[in-house]
Write a protein that holds these residues in place. Structure first.
Motif, short mmCIF file in Angstrom:
data_model
loop_
_atom_site.label_atom_id
_atom_site.label_comp_id
_atom_site.label_asym_id
_atom_site.label_seq_id
_atom_site.Cartn_x
_atom_site.Cartn_y
_atom_site.Cartn_z
N GLU A 391 0.90 -1.28 -0.12
CA GLU A 391 -0.08 0.06 -0.07
C GLU A 391 0.89 1.38 0.02
O GLU A 391 0.42 2.20 -0.63
CB GLU A 391 -0.88 -0.06 1.37
N ALA A 392 2.02 1.07 0.87
CA ALA A 392 2.94 2.34 0.68
C ALA A 392 3.42 2.68 -0.54
O ALA A 392 3.56 3.68 -1.18
CB ALA A 392 4.09 2.16 1.73
N TYR A 393 4.04 1.61 -1.20
CA TYR A 393 4.39 1.58 -2.52
C TYR A 393 3.46 2.03 -3.66
O TYR A 393 3.65 2.79 -4.32
CB TYR A 393 5.18 0.39 -3.14
N LYS A 394 2.32 1.56 -3.46
CA LYS A 394 1.02 2.18 -4.24
C LYS A 394 0.86 3.60 -4.22
O LYS A 394 0.62 4.17 -5.11
CB LYS A 394 -0.32 1.40 -3.97
N THR A 395 1.02 4.30 -2.96
CA THR A 395 1.00 5.52 -2.64
C THR A 395 1.79 6.24 -3.38
O THR A 395 1.41 7.29 -3.82
CB THR A 395 0.79 5.89 -1.16
N LEU A 396 3.08 5.75 -3.10
CA LEU A 396 4.20 6.29 -3.96
C LEU A 396 3.95 6.60 -5.43
O LEU A 396 4.11 7.57 -6.04
CB LEU A 396 5.28 5.93 -3.53
N ARG A 397 3.62 5.38 -6.03
CA ARG A 397 3.48 5.34 -7.36
C ARG A 397 2.26 6.27 -7.84
O ARG A 397 2.44 6.77 -8.98
CB ARG A 397 3.08 3.72 -7.87
N SER A 398 1.07 6.08 -7.00
CA SER A 398 -0.04 6.83 -7.67
C SER A 398 0.28 8.48 -7.67
O SER A 398 -0.04 9.15 -8.28
CB SER A 398 -1.21 6.55 -6.79
N THR A 399 0.97 8.78 -6.38
CA THR A 399 1.32 10.28 -6.20
C THR A 399 2.17 10.70 -7.64
O THR A 399 1.96 11.78 -8.11
CB THR A 399 2.00 10.57 -4.88
N ALA A 400 3.26 9.88 -7.62
CA ALA A 400 4.07 10.23 -9.01
C ALA A 400 3.17 10.20 -10.24
O ALA A 400 3.51 11.23 -11.04
CB ALA A 400 5.20 9.13 -9.12
N MET A 401 2.27 9.33 -10.35
CA MET A 401 1.42 9.29 -11.58
C MET A 401 0.79 10.76 -11.78
O MET A 401 0.59 11.43 -12.77
CB MET A 401 0.59 8.08 -11.91
N GLU A 402 0.15 11.05 -10.60
CA GLU A 402 -0.86 12.38 -10.52
C GLU A 402 -0.01 13.58 -10.78
O GLU A 402 -0.46 14.59 -11.15
CB GLU A 402 -1.40 12.22 -9.19
N GLN A 403 1.26 13.59 -10.19
CA GLN A 403 1.85 14.64 -10.23
C GLN A 403 2.92 14.71 -11.78
O GLN A 403 3.74 15.50 -11.81
CB GLN A 403 2.93 15.08 -9.15
N ASN A 404 2.73 13.61 -12.51
CA ASN A 404 3.67 13.40 -13.60
C ASN A 404 5.24 13.59 -13.29
O ASN A 404 6.05 14.18 -13.84
CB ASN A 404 3.26 14.21 -14.69
N ARG A 405 5.61 12.77 -12.08
CA ARG A 405 6.97 12.78 -11.68
C ARG A 405 7.36 11.35 -11.73
O ARG A 405 6.54 10.34 -11.49
CB ARG A 405 7.07 13.53 -10.38
N LYS A 406 8.78 11.32 -11.42
CA LYS A 406 9.32 9.97 -10.90
C LYS A 406 9.09 9.55 -9.31
O LYS A 406 8.80 10.40 -8.54
CB LYS A 406 10.67 9.90 -11.34
#
Length: 422
Positions: A391-406
């Motif tokens: 879930e923690a990694y999913k949060t990192l990944r979804s945040t990165a996708m939302e902000q168009n960042r790595k």
């Protein structure tokens, strides 16, 4: 009595140290190979144990008992290899030793876990997580050994191997979750979500396998991905990922799914073995080259020391010879010619070799550093939000996708925010 020490002695000592480092790496690779074997066998035991529990002890009893007996022998081989690794590597740091302590604790308590499984006193999910924990600690040790490598080519191979083994572990967990879903006869959303996360984790690590692996490995990987049975695995994976909550699944598909996943894991294991063999061959070649370099350096030193033209005391202060880049171990002009054989020429060459090695190593070290930062950010999210690792990694990944960042950028921001006072 003190003896004089000369540039010639320290130059040859540097060559000897390089050979010793390669020999140390050889023992590290041999140990990593044993870790990989133990992980593979534990994954096999985890699969058999899950099917044993899922059937209420009616199936896979004899097969599981045979696997356990094999694994007990492999555990003995592993502990002997561990002792040899520690004897030959006095540089093993506190992180490695702490991980090793956790691993030994897990191996000590493995007999108790197996007994609980035999008595069916542990749930399917807890059995999986127990094996995951031990396998995860072994994979973490491979990462730390990779991080300690100072040879660029071997470090890159080790990083490829680490990502292959980590991806293979997520594939093993996918096998267990999928078998449980098919076997249960219906789709449950939490398990489906777990499946999505495991697939995403595999893709992430397998992308890195192709990024750092050789051209030949990447081509073999792509051919393997396009095989008929891989496409069949993808077909059954789609049955699980596209199903709706509580949708009926065919229990008889559990065995076919398990067999397809097992074949997939076996193919990964073959690639893993080939990669280890490649490392052994590469290291043997590097060691031969280092020994030849040492012998050539020794002969070169004899030549310049015997030369009446070699004014060794003045070449360092010959301002026509640039040395600044060499002193900082930076790349410099290789077309510079010298009027005579000299210690400066030899040191320039050696500095250039070290600079080239450090440049090659930088990409690998960057990937290792990014992984550490992402793991720390995940740990921080797990502790502050009370979520699982996935879930923690999913949060990192979804945040990165939302902000168009790595993902690494998001991880660095989270860590930086945590460090700020107030």
């Amino acid at each position: 009595m003190m003896t004089d020490i000369s540039p010639a002695q320290t130059i040859t000592l540097a060559k000897i140290r390089h050979i010793e480092e390669l020999e140390r790496l050889d023992s590290c690779i041999a140990f990593v190979e044993k870790i990989g074997q133990l992980i593979h066998q534990l994954q096999i035991e985890r699969g058999a144990s899950c099917l044993f529990i899922a059937s209420g002890g009616q199936r896979f009893s004899a097969e599981r008992a045979e696997i356990v007996a094999q694994n007990q022998s492999i555990e003995t081989v592993f502990t002997a290899a561990l002792q040899q690794h520690l004897d030959r590597n006095s540089r093993a740091d506190a992180k490695q030793l702490t991980l090793i302590s956790w691993i030994l604790l897990g191996l000590d308590q493995l007999t108790t876990l197996r007994h609980q499984i035999t008595l069916l006193n542990i749930s399917f999910a807890d059995s999986i997580e127990s094996f995951n924990r031990l396998i995860g600690s072994l994979i973490a040790l491979i990462f730390e050994i990779t991080d300690s490598s100072v040879n660029s080519k071997i470090s890159t191979c080790l990083l490829t191997l680490y990502n292959l083994i980590q991806g293979k572990e997520f594939a093993g967990q996918e096998r267990a979750v999928g078998a449980y879903l098919f076997g249960s006869g219906s789709l449950q959303l939490p398990h489906q979500q777990k499946l999505f996360e495991l697939i995403a984790q595999q893709e992430r690590h397998f992308e890195l396998v192709c990024q750092f692996g050789s051209k030949e490995l990447c081509e073999a990987w792509q051919q393997w991905q396009a095989s008929d049975w891989q496409l069949q695995h993808a077909k059954y994976r789609a049955k699980l990922t596209s199903a709706r909550d509580q949708q009926t699944l065919t229990p008889s598909h559990a065995d076919l799914w398990f067999d397809l996943c097992s074949r997939r894991l076996s193919e990964m294991w073959q690639i893993q073995c080939q990669l280890v063999d490649t490392m052994h061959e590469l290291l043997a070649g590097l060691t031969r080259q280092a020994k030849q370099d040492y012998e050539q350096t020794r002969q070169y030193l004899q030549t310049i020391q015997a030369s009446p033209q070699a004014n060794l005391n003045s070449t360092f202060f010959n301002l026509a010879i640039p040395v600044e880049n060499a002193l900082n171990f930076q790349a410099h002009d290789t077309s510079q010619t010298y009027p005579m054989a000299s210690m400066i020429a030899l040191l320039q060459h050696q500095s250039r070799q070290i600079a080239d090695m450090e440049t090659e190593l930088s990409d690998t070290k960057k990937a290792l550093t990014e992984r550490k930062l992402i793991e720390r950010a995940k740990g921080l999210l797990m502790s502050t939000l009370g979520v699982t690792e996935m879930e923690a990694y999913k949060t990192l990944r979804s945040t990165a996708m939302e902000q168009n960042r790595k993902v690494i950028d998001i991880a660095e921001n989270i860590l930086a925010s945590h460090r700020q006072p107030g």
